[in-house]
Design an enzyme around this catalytic site. Sequence first.
Site, short mmCIF file in Angstrom:
data_model
loop_
_atom_site.label_atom_id
_atom_site.label_comp_id
_atom_site.label_asym_id
_atom_site.label_seq_id
_atom_site.Cartn_x
_atom_site.Cartn_y
_atom_site.Cartn_z
N SER A 298 69.73 49.65 29.75
CA SER A 298 70.14 50.04 31.09
C SER A 298 70.44 51.53 31.11
O SER A 298 71.06 52.06 30.19
CB SER A 298 71.39 49.26 31.52
OG SER A 298 71.95 49.82 32.69
N ARG A 338 27.66 33.26 56.42
CA ARG A 338 28.24 34.46 55.82
C ARG A 338 29.55 34.73 56.55
O ARG A 338 29.54 35.03 57.74
CB ARG A 338 27.30 35.66 55.95
CG ARG A 338 27.81 36.96 55.31
CD ARG A 338 27.87 36.89 53.80
NE ARG A 338 26.59 36.45 53.24
CZ ARG A 338 25.52 37.23 53.10
NH1 ARG A 338 25.56 38.48 53.47
NH2 ARG A 338 24.41 36.74 52.57
#
Length: 480
Positions: A298, A338
Amino acid sequence: MTSAAADLAAVADVGLLDPAWAGSRAEAATADRTFLGHLLDVEAAWVRVLARHGLATEAEAAAAAAAGDPDAYDLAALARAAQGGGTPPLIPALKALRAQLPAGSRAVHLGATSQDVVDSALMVMVGRVGAILAEDLAAAQDALAELARAHRSTPMVARSLAQHSLPSTFGLRAANWLDGLGQAADRLAAAVADLPVQWGGAAGTLASLSGHVDRAHRAGTLGPEVTAFTLVEDLAAELGLAAPAGPWDTNRMAVTGVAAALADVVAACGKIANDVLTSARIENGELGEPLAAGRGGSSAMPHKQNPVLSVLIRSAALSAPGLAARVYTAAGAADDERPDGAWHAEWPALRRLLRVAGGTAALTRELVSGLRVHEDRMRRNLELTGPLLVSERIMAELAPELDEASGEPGSGKRLIQDVVDRSLACEGNFRALLRAAVPESVPDARLDDLLDPAAYTGEAEALVDRLLAARRGTTTPPRT
């Protein structure tokens, strides 16, 4: 760095907001450059097939292969130019590719349409990532099998609804992780086993290709045994794909099957990470992630060792379902021969899902291969609830005896429940309260045995054996 390279670096997605897959093998296997290479490879493979049957020249095949280096193309320019055709950068890439072929050559893209090449290239890419995933998942399963064997009898508390429930073993938890990950790996293997080539022409009828074949038949340059289907089958073999019964322009089951399997992989990994996150909390302390220099620290709290591998895996598990849903939504919205946007929405979702799954599998492999198991904390947590943890066993074994001794059905259950309630109300030690309530005919030694949490793990060890044998074909020593 050249100006072009700097421009590309300025817009490239290198995963700054996606550390779960940044730098992974899956990222490299799905990069823009890699996908462009697959598009070019499909085109070159098609010319090779045509040349093999006399529909193109060897010079054209050689030129198409030579033009297949994606580094020779400006990726950013191709992406921008693709907006003019509404598909990935195949149309502008084709223009650049054709410019490198012999003058007058028409072999590249003969009888094909953009979707044919894009879908086939995507299937090739899925196959490549699938192989990477299979390797990482196999290694993770090996590590989990070893954990299950090593901790087959290691007692720990099982939890349900976030509370202590009954005693179990860590070996059984690891074996269950293995079983879930193994099932997901099996589903992925099935989904990528027969990835199909897509080749149907403008409307999925193979009309243009069939016309070329018919003309070649009439000219006597192509044997009658060669059909449009023959050429498609040859292309599939060339690309390492399966030859389906027909084109699948708007039948997206091959894609949804892959998406579902990838989501399963991430979910199975997520389950493991969730358990590690809970067990790695300081107050639990049962598990620890593998240590690596510079990882998990940290910036503000030097004492912290964050379980970052599990955090990243969990973040992936939260994002994968949405990506899979997008693939399914696109498949369900496909229309006519399509799709008008649905197919287009599928590409980035599928690629991101490949990346998420690939990165997650690699992280999970690392996590379980170096997982630190703290048996002392498992035992200490098991003892937090104390003998109350086996109140189910006490109820099952002593209540009938107490009923028989008193001659009053149900009295034993009421007596034991009263002892449990009084202990929970902090009116005394459960063992002492139970001793006072149970007749002397139940000796102390038996009472202590009944109250030992480690002696009430049921078939946990046998379940470990069964799960190991089922998932990996391994056996463990018989119970002693």
